[in-house]
Scaffold this motif. Structure first.
Motif, PDB file in Angstrom:
ATOM      1  N   THR A  17      21.511  16.220  -7.331  1.00 16.12           N
ATOM      2  CA  THR A  17      22.055  15.459  -8.453  1.00 16.12           C
ATOM      3  C   THR A  17      21.681  13.991  -8.304  1.00 16.12           C
ATOM      4  N   ALA A  18      20.997  13.469  -9.322  1.00 15.95           N
ATOM      5  CA  ALA A  18      20.496  12.100  -9.274  1.00 15.95           C
ATOM      6  C   ALA A  18      19.829  11.761 -10.602  1.00 15.95           C
ATOM      7  N   VAL A  19      19.514  10.490 -10.750  1.00 13.87           N
ATOM      8  CA  VAL A  19      18.629  10.063 -11.829  1.00 13.87           C
ATOM      9  C   VAL A  19      17.219  10.031 -11.242  1.00 13.87           C
ATOM     10  N   TYR A  20      16.300  10.675 -11.928  1.00 12.13           N
ATOM     11  CA  TYR A  20      14.926  10.782 -11.455  1.00 12.13           C
ATOM     12  C   TYR A  20      14.025   9.850 -12.258  1.00 12.13           C
ATOM     13  N   TYR A  21      13.153   9.140 -11.531  1.00 13.40           N
ATOM     14  CA  TYR A  21      12.232   8.180 -12.136  1.00 13.40           C
ATOM     15  C   TYR A  21      10.794   8.490 -11.720  1.00 13.40           C
ATOM     16  N   CYS A  22       9.857   8.218 -12.608  1.00  9.47           N
ATOM     17  CA  CYS A  22       8.454   8.268 -12.222  1.00  9.47           C
ATOM     18  C   CYS A  22       7.957   6.835 -12.092  1.00  9.47           C
ATOM     19  N   GLU A  23       7.052   6.633 -11.170  1.00  6.83           N
ATOM     20  CA  GLU A  23       6.570   5.297 -10.866  1.00  6.83           C
ATOM     21  C   GLU A  23       5.080   5.321 -10.559  1.00  6.83           C
ATOM     22  N   LYS A  24       4.411   4.230 -10.817  1.00  5.99           N
ATOM     23  CA  LYS A  24       3.026   4.073 -10.387  1.00  5.99           C
ATOM     24  C   LYS A  24       3.025   3.769  -8.894  1.00  5.99           C
ATOM     25  N   GLY A  25       2.035   4.348  -8.207  1.00  5.11           N
ATOM     26  CA  GLY A  25       1.896   4.051  -6.793  1.00  5.11           C
ATOM     27  C   GLY A  25       2.175   5.228  -5.903  1.00  5.11           C
ATOM     28  N   TRP A  26       1.840   5.074  -4.634  1.00  5.55           N
ATOM     29  CA  TRP A  26       2.000   6.129  -3.634  1.00  5.55           C
ATOM     30  C   TRP A  26       3.199   5.830  -2.757  1.00  5.55           C
ATOM     31  N   ASN A  27       4.106   6.775  -2.656  1.00  8.41           N
ATOM     32  CA  ASN A  27       5.265   6.661  -1.764  1.00  8.41           C
ATOM     33  C   ASN A  27       6.042   5.366  -2.029  1.00  8.41           C
ATOM     34  N   VAL A  28       6.354   5.121  -3.281  1.00  8.44           N
ATOM     35  CA  VAL A  28       7.024   3.893  -3.679  1.00  8.44           C
ATOM     36  C   VAL A  28       8.535   4.094  -3.735  1.00  8.44           C
ATOM     37  N   LEU A  29       9.236   2.971  -3.714  1.00 13.79           N
ATOM     38  CA  LEU A  29      10.685   2.963  -3.886  1.00 13.79           C
ATOM     39  C   LEU A  29      11.032   1.910  -4.913  1.00 13.79           C
ATOM     40  N   THR A  30      10.622   2.147  -6.128  1.00 13.93           N
ATOM     41  CA  THR A  30      10.916   1.252  -7.235  1.00 13.93           C
ATOM     42  C   THR A  30      11.312   2.100  -8.431  1.00 13.93           C
ATOM     43  N   SER A  83      -5.935   7.150 -13.017  1.00 21.70           N
ATOM     44  CA  SER A  83      -6.418   5.868 -12.515  1.00 21.70           C
ATOM     45  C   SER A  83      -5.579   5.340 -11.360  1.00 21.70           C
ATOM     46  N   THR A  84      -4.486   6.042 -11.055  1.00 22.04           N
ATOM     47  CA  THR A  84      -3.557   5.525 -10.053  1.00 22.04           C
ATOM     48  C   THR A  84      -2.740   6.655  -9.432  1.00 22.04           C
ATOM     49  N   PRO A  85      -2.335   6.506  -8.185  1.00 23.12           N
ATOM     50  CA  PRO A  85      -1.367   7.462  -7.643  1.00 23.12           C
ATOM     51  C   PRO A  85      -0.059   7.330  -8.426  1.00 23.12           C
ATOM     52  N   MET A  86       0.718   8.391  -8.444  1.00 21.22           N
ATOM     53  CA  MET A  86       2.002   8.393  -9.117  1.00 21.22           C
ATOM     54  C   MET A  86       3.047   9.009  -8.203  1.00 21.22           C
ATOM     55  N   SER A  87       4.268   8.585  -8.382  1.00 23.16           N
ATOM     56  CA  SER A  87       5.359   9.086  -7.551  1.00 23.16           C
ATOM     57  C   SER A  87       6.580   9.414  -8.392  1.00 23.16           C
ATOM     58  N   TRP A  88       7.413  10.259  -7.831  1.00 19.83           N
ATOM     59  CA  TRP A  88       8.761  10.497  -8.341  1.00 19.83           C
ATOM     60  C   TRP A  88       9.738   9.951  -7.299  1.00 19.83           C
ATOM     61  N   VAL A  89      10.745   9.256  -7.776  1.00 17.43           N
ATOM     62  CA  VAL A  89      11.826   8.786  -6.918  1.00 17.43           C
ATOM     63  C   VAL A  89      13.137   9.166  -7.590  1.00 17.43           C
ATOM     64  N   ARG A  90      14.216   9.134  -6.834  1.00 11.47           N
ATOM     65  CA  ARG A  90      15.509   9.472  -7.413  1.00 11.47           C
ATOM     66  C   ARG A  90      16.596   8.574  -6.842  1.00 11.47           C
ATOM     67  N   GLN A  91      17.690   8.515  -7.558  1.00  8.62           N
ATOM     68  CA  GLN A  91      18.835   7.744  -7.103  1.00  8.62           C
ATOM     69  C   GLN A  91      20.098   8.537  -7.380  1.00  8.62           C
ATOM     70  N   ALA A  92      20.737   8.960  -6.322  1.00  6.28           N
ATOM     71  CA  ALA A  92      21.989   9.690  -6.434  1.00  6.28           C
ATOM     72  C   ALA A  92      23.135   8.709  -6.654  1.00  6.28           C
ATOM     73  N   PRO A  93      24.239   9.174  -7.205  1.00  4.55           N
ATOM     74  CA  PRO A  93      25.381   8.293  -7.460  1.00  4.55           C
ATOM     75  C   PRO A  93      25.829   7.552  -6.201  1.00  4.55           C
ATOM     76  N   GLY A  94      25.889   6.242  -6.291  1.00  7.10           N
ATOM     77  CA  GLY A  94      26.362   5.439  -5.182  1.00  7.10           C
ATOM     78  C   GLY A  94      25.388   5.270  -4.027  1.00  7.10           C
ATOM     79  N   LYS A  95      24.158   5.736  -4.223  1.00  6.09           N
ATOM     80  CA  LYS A  95      23.161   5.650  -3.140  1.00  6.09           C
ATOM     81  C   LYS A  95      21.924   4.880  -3.601  1.00  6.09           C
ATOM     82  N   GLY A  96      21.056   4.546  -2.650  1.00  2.00           N
ATOM     83  CA  GLY A  96      19.836   3.831  -2.962  1.00  2.00           C
ATOM     84  C   GLY A  96      18.731   4.741  -3.450  1.00  2.00           C
ATOM     85  N   LEU A  97      17.597   4.139  -3.783  1.00  5.43           N
ATOM     86  CA  LEU A  97      16.452   4.914  -4.231  1.00  5.43           C
ATOM     87  C   LEU A  97      15.908   5.774  -3.094  1.00  5.43           C
TER      88      LEU A  97
END
Length: 116
Positions: free
Chosen positions: A91-104, A31-45
């Protein structure tokens, strides 16, 4: 209630592979686009990859192209990220998110550590 639970992370050596999973509840993955984002130590999404609601359009960040593959199982409502030829810089924490090309980030994410 929308919930996203990431899993599948771990510690691997450079060159190895991992497949991350994102179990979605409260909505249907198709029902929605989905994205993967990541955050490395000391860095932004950092955006990694997106897949459209129909599942036939996929987009990857330059660093992920050719090494990462996003997919999903609609019957299980699970989103996947297959990562091959892993590098220490992945190396990072990986997150899945709703939406296309998101940074959340919504869930707790899953830790991926690539080290020799």
């Amino acid at each position: 209630q929308v919930q996203l639970v990431e899993s599948g992370g771990g510690s691997v050596q450079p060159g190895e592979s991992l497949t991350l999973s994102c179990t979605a509840s409260g909505f249907a993955l198709d029902s929605t686009p989905m994205s993967w984002v990541r955050q490395a130590p000391g860095k932004g999404l950092e955006w990694v990859s997106s897949i459209n609601s129909r599942g036939h359009v996929k987009q990857y960040a330059d660093f992920a192209t050719g090494r990462f593959t996003v997919s999903r199982d609609i019957s299980k409502n699970i989103l996947y990220l297959r990562m091959a030829s892993l590098k220490p810089e992945d190396t990072a924490v990986y997150y899945c998110e709703k939406g296309w090309n998101v940074l959340t980030r919504t869930g707790r994410g899953t830790q991926v550590t690539v080290s020799s």
